[in-house]
Design a protein around this motif. Sequence first.
Motif, short mmCIF file in Angstrom:
data_model
loop_
_atom_site.label_atom_id
_atom_site.label_comp_id
_atom_site.label_asym_id
_atom_site.label_seq_id
_atom_site.Cartn_x
_atom_site.Cartn_y
_atom_site.Cartn_z
N ALA A 1 0.83 -1.21 0.00
CA ALA A 1 0.00 0.00 0.00
C ALA A 1 0.86 1.26 0.00
CB ALA A 1 -0.94 -0.01 1.21
N MET A 2 2.00 1.21 0.69
CA MET A 2 2.91 2.37 0.70
C MET A 2 3.41 2.65 -0.72
SD MET A 2 3.48 3.52 3.92
CE MET A 2 5.13 4.09 4.13
N GLU A 3 3.59 1.61 -1.50
CA GLU A 3 4.10 1.78 -2.86
C GLU A 3 3.03 2.28 -3.83
OE1 GLU A 3 7.25 1.67 -4.00
OE2 GLU A 3 7.75 1.50 -1.88
N GLN A 4 1.79 2.26 -3.44
CA GLN A 4 0.72 2.76 -4.30
C GLN A 4 0.63 4.27 -4.26
OE1 GLN A 4 -2.63 0.68 -2.67
NE2 GLN A 4 -2.25 -1.17 -3.86
N ARG A 5 1.19 4.87 -3.23
CA ARG A 5 1.12 6.32 -3.05
C ARG A 5 2.25 7.01 -3.78
NH1 ARG A 5 0.64 8.66 2.71
NH2 ARG A 5 0.63 10.42 1.31
N SER A 6 2.03 8.29 -4.06
CA SER A 6 3.13 9.12 -4.54
C SER A 6 3.59 9.95 -3.35
CB SER A 6 2.69 10.01 -5.70
OG SER A 6 1.65 10.86 -5.29
N TRP A 7 4.87 10.20 -3.27
CA TRP A 7 5.47 10.89 -2.13
C TRP A 7 6.13 12.16 -2.60
CZ3 TRP A 7 4.21 8.90 2.47
CH2 TRP A 7 3.75 7.58 2.49
N PRO A 8 6.04 13.23 -1.81
CA PRO A 8 6.65 14.50 -2.21
C PRO A 8 8.18 14.45 -2.23
CG PRO A 8 5.74 14.66 0.01
CD PRO A 8 5.33 13.33 -0.53
N GLY A 9 8.75 13.50 -1.53
CA GLY A 9 10.20 13.35 -1.51
C GLY A 9 10.58 12.11 -0.75
N ALA A 10 11.84 11.71 -0.89
CA ALA A 10 12.30 10.49 -0.24
C ALA A 10 12.14 10.57 1.27
CB ALA A 10 13.75 10.21 -0.61
N GLY A 11 12.40 11.70 1.85
CA GLY A 11 12.31 11.85 3.29
C GLY A 11 10.91 11.58 3.83
N ALA A 12 9.90 12.02 3.10
CA ALA A 12 8.51 11.81 3.54
C ALA A 12 8.17 10.33 3.58
CB ALA A 12 7.55 12.56 2.62
N LYS A 13 8.60 9.61 2.58
CA LYS A 13 8.31 8.18 2.52
C LYS A 13 9.03 7.45 3.65
CE LYS A 13 8.42 4.26 -0.64
NZ LYS A 13 8.80 3.85 -1.99
N GLU A 14 10.30 7.75 3.87
CA GLU A 14 11.06 7.09 4.93
C GLU A 14 10.46 7.38 6.31
OE1 GLU A 14 12.55 7.95 2.11
OE2 GLU A 14 13.42 6.02 1.64
N ARG A 15 10.02 8.62 6.51
CA ARG A 15 9.36 8.97 7.77
C ARG A 15 8.08 8.16 7.96
NH1 ARG A 15 10.82 13.91 6.74
NH2 ARG A 15 8.88 14.49 5.74
N ALA A 16 7.30 8.05 6.89
CA ALA A 16 6.05 7.29 6.96
C ALA A 16 6.32 5.81 7.23
CB ALA A 16 5.26 7.45 5.66
N VAL A 17 7.37 5.27 6.65
CA VAL A 17 7.73 3.87 6.89
C VAL A 17 8.01 3.66 8.38
CG1 VAL A 17 9.57 2.16 6.53
CG2 VAL A 17 8.57 3.34 4.57
N ARG A 18 8.79 4.55 8.96
CA ARG A 18 9.12 4.43 10.39
C ARG A 18 7.87 4.60 11.27
NH1 ARG A 18 14.49 4.29 11.40
NH2 ARG A 18 15.89 5.12 9.83
N GLU A 19 7.05 5.61 10.95
CA GLU A 19 5.88 5.91 11.79
C GLU A 19 4.76 4.89 11.63
OE1 GLU A 19 4.82 9.89 10.70
OE2 GLU A 19 6.68 10.74 11.54
N ARG A 20 4.45 4.51 10.41
CA ARG A 20 3.30 3.65 10.17
C ARG A 20 3.61 2.17 10.31
NH1 ARG A 20 0.88 6.78 4.90
NH2 ARG A 20 0.64 8.78 5.94
N LEU A 21 4.80 1.78 9.88
CA LEU A 21 5.14 0.36 9.91
C LEU A 21 6.06 -0.02 11.06
CD1 LEU A 21 5.71 -0.21 6.08
CD2 LEU A 21 3.62 -0.57 7.40
N GLY A 22 6.72 0.98 11.64
CA GLY A 22 7.60 0.71 12.77
C GLY A 22 8.86 -0.05 12.41
N ILE A 23 9.33 0.12 11.17
CA ILE A 23 10.55 -0.54 10.73
C ILE A 23 11.46 0.49 10.06
CG2 ILE A 23 9.53 -2.83 10.47
CD1 ILE A 23 9.25 -2.32 7.49
N SER A 24 12.72 0.14 9.91
CA SER A 24 13.66 1.05 9.25
C SER A 24 13.43 1.02 7.75
CB SER A 24 15.10 0.63 9.55
OG SER A 24 15.42 -0.55 8.84
#
Length: 78
Positions: free
Chosen positions: A16-39
Amino acid sequence: MTDDTVLSERDRAVLAMEQRSWPGAGAKERAVRERLGISPVRYYQLLNALLDDPRALAHDPVTVNRLRRVRDGKRERR
C-alpha cells in the motif's frame, strides 16, 4: 493458524505504501518508520522479497508488475 495463500497485514501495508506518490524520499522514509515501525532498509528488503512472492502478485498485480519493471531496469543498467 495462518493461511499460506494470504499476505500478512504488514506485507499488504508495504504494498500500500508503494501505491502512493510521495513529495520526496524523506517523507516516505518517515512514513515507513511511523506507520510500519521498521527502518527504511528493512522496508526495502521486505519490498524486494514481496516482488518475487506470487501472493503479492495476486494481491496487487499492477503495483507488483510496475515495481518489477523498475527493478529489472535498474539491474540492466548495472
